[in-house]
Design an enzyme around this catalytic site. Structure first.
Site, PDB file in Angstrom:
ATOM      1  N   MET A  71       1.006  -1.133  -0.085  1.00 22.01           N
ATOM      2  CA  MET A  71      -0.051   0.048  -0.008  1.00 22.01           C
ATOM      3  C   MET A  71       0.836   1.320   0.130  1.00 22.01           C
ATOM      4  O   MET A  71       0.537   2.230   0.645  1.00 22.01           O
ATOM      5  CB  MET A  71      -1.097  -0.072   1.212  1.00 22.01           C
ATOM      6  CG  MET A  71      -1.915  -1.212   1.369  1.00 22.01           C
ATOM      7  SD  MET A  71      -2.941  -1.653  -0.456  1.00 22.01           S
ATOM      8  CE  MET A  71      -4.039  -0.283  -0.138  1.00 22.01           C
ATOM      9  N   HIS A  88      -4.500  -4.334  -8.724  1.00 17.89           N
ATOM     10  CA  HIS A  88      -5.343  -3.228  -8.208  1.00 17.89           C
ATOM     11  C   HIS A  88      -6.759  -3.646  -8.000  1.00 17.89           C
ATOM     12  O   HIS A  88      -7.253  -4.521  -9.140  1.00 17.89           O
ATOM     13  CB  HIS A  88      -5.163  -2.081  -8.954  1.00 17.89           C
ATOM     14  CG  HIS A  88      -5.776  -0.822  -8.449  1.00 17.89           C
ATOM     15  ND1 HIS A  88      -5.476  -0.241  -7.242  1.00 17.89           N
ATOM     16  CD2 HIS A  88      -7.228  -0.412  -8.848  1.00 17.89           C
ATOM     17  CE1 HIS A  88      -6.319   0.685  -6.896  1.00 17.89           C
ATOM     18  NE2 HIS A  88      -7.346   0.776  -7.885  1.00 17.89           N
TER      19      HIS A  88
HETATM   20  C1  GAR Z   1      -5.823  -6.695  -2.584  1.00 16.63           C
HETATM   21  O1  GAR Z   1      -7.208  -6.689  -2.780  1.00 16.63           O
HETATM   22  C2  GAR Z   1      -5.124  -6.184  -3.354  1.00 16.63           C
HETATM   23  O2  GAR Z   1      -5.880  -5.746  -4.848  1.00 16.63           O
HETATM   24  C3  GAR Z   1      -5.205  -4.663  -2.684  1.00 16.63           C
HETATM   25  O3  GAR Z   1      -5.159  -4.708  -1.473  1.00 16.63           O
HETATM   26  C4  GAR Z   1      -5.624  -6.101  -1.088  1.00 16.63           C
HETATM   27  C5  GAR Z   1      -4.618  -6.880  -0.335  1.00 16.63           C
HETATM   28  O4  GAR Z   1      -4.985  -8.110   0.002  1.00 16.63           O
HETATM   29  N1  GAR Z   1      -4.067  -3.556  -3.368  1.00 16.63           N
HETATM   30  C6  GAR Z   1      -4.278  -2.379  -3.242  1.00 16.63           C
HETATM   31  O5  GAR Z   1      -5.259  -1.917  -3.084  1.00 16.63           O
HETATM   32  C7  GAR Z   1      -2.902  -1.886  -4.048  1.00 16.63           C
HETATM   33  N2  GAR Z   1      -3.360  -0.454  -4.106  1.00 16.63           N
HETATM   34  P1  GAR Z   1      -3.892  -9.114   0.393  1.00 16.63           P
HETATM   35  O6  GAR Z   1      -2.900  -8.539   1.246  1.00 16.63           O
HETATM   36  O7  GAR Z   1      -4.702 -10.153   1.215  1.00 16.63           O
HETATM   37  O8  GAR Z   1      -3.375  -9.769  -0.751  1.00 16.63           O
END
Ligand code: GAR
Length: 267
Positions: A135, A159
């Site tokens: 993030m 994303h």
């Molecule tokens: C996921 O939904 C990913 O697409 C999003 O964060 C989540 C992480 O979940 N990514 C973003 O928003 C990037 N800007 P995870 O840690 O369980 O894989």
């Protein structure tokens, strides 16, 4: 068969996408191996999961680094090869109206954190770096030190929205609140902007009247776990070509954009 690609991962939280990628490698769906998982956040749950599988992990503690520099802006802590003006020109994370001092502080603090990241990963040469729920926006300082071959980007991101709609930190939430009837997820190479780089793959799902933010997150994540490994597999097979396209509009104005062409396999 060509040799396995070496994949590095960066996460900030639960790391379920990272887990899906690790599993896809273990199952041979990707001809690759995850060689490290790093994070900006010491509390990231995904670090523990990776460590349990014997994958080396590390943290570059962004919050701490940013706080330290803001409390004591000691320029001698900036990386020795840091060029603020070069990064200011290249970056498109912050718009030109943003207060100049804010822009400089953002770039300086991130470059210190990114130098810490680079320092951790330099011991583990990799072919592809995957951002899996990482993030933090990466600045040109970091990107230029990873993407060293022109036209061959090697940092991928997932994303939670159908880019170019809803870049930023809450893709599914933004999709839901906008009243979209379709949601989706996107895998792309990163560039100097926010979620703006060349798109590799996308998946969509319908949003029904009874859906909630939570239910669309579940639908989206289930697709993310398929899409991300598939895109990494294409990279491992050498099938992703980034090409510059020039478009000319009805008024004769032309613009350029890098796009991904997926090459077919000769059978
Ligand atoms: C996921 O939904 C990913 O697409 C999003 O964060 C989540 C992480 O979940 N990514 C973003 O928003 C990037 N800007 P995870 O840690 O369980 O894989």
């Amino acid at each position: 068969m060509s040799s396995k690609i070496r994949i590095g991962g960066l996460i900030s939280g639960t790391g379920t996408n990272m887990d899906a990628i690790i599993q896809a490698c273990e199952q041979g769906k990707i001809n690759g191996e995850v060689i490290f998982v790093g994070s900006d956040n010491p509390e990231a749950k995904g670090l523990e999961k990776a460590a349990q599988k014997g994958i080396p992990t590390f943290v570059a503690n962004y919050s701490e680094i940013i706080k330290r520099f803001k409390n004591n802006p000691d320029k001698s802590t900036l990386p020795h090869d840091f060029d603020l003006e070069d990064i200011k020109i290249k970056q498109s994370l912050l718009n030109r109206q943003t207060d100049a001092e804010k822009v400089s502080t953002f770039i300086e603090t991130r470059a210190i954190a990114e130098a810490a990241l680079l320092d951790k990963i330099k011991a583990c040469p990799f072919d592809l770096l995957v951002l899996a729920g990482f993030m933090r926006n990466l600045t040109p300082y970091f990107i230029d030190r990873v993407n060293t071959t022109p036209g061959r980007p090697r940092i991928m991101n997932i994303h939670p929205a159908l880019l170019p709609a809803f870049p930023g930190v809450d893709g599914y939430g933004d999709t839901f609140r906008y009243g979209c009837k379709i949601g989706g997820c996107t895998v792309h190479f990163i560039d100097y902007g926010e979620d703006s780089g060349p798109i590799i793959g996308q998946r969509t799902f319908p949003i029904e009247p009874e859906d909630t933010i939570d239910s669309i997150k579940q639908k989206g994540l289930a697709l993310e776990y398929q899409l991300y490994p598939e895109c990494i597999r294409l990279f491992a097979e050498g099938r992703l070509a980034v090409v510059k396209m020039t478009y000319t509009d009805d008024h004769g104005r032309s613009s350029q954009r890098s796009v991904v062409n997926i090459t077919q396999i000769d059978i």
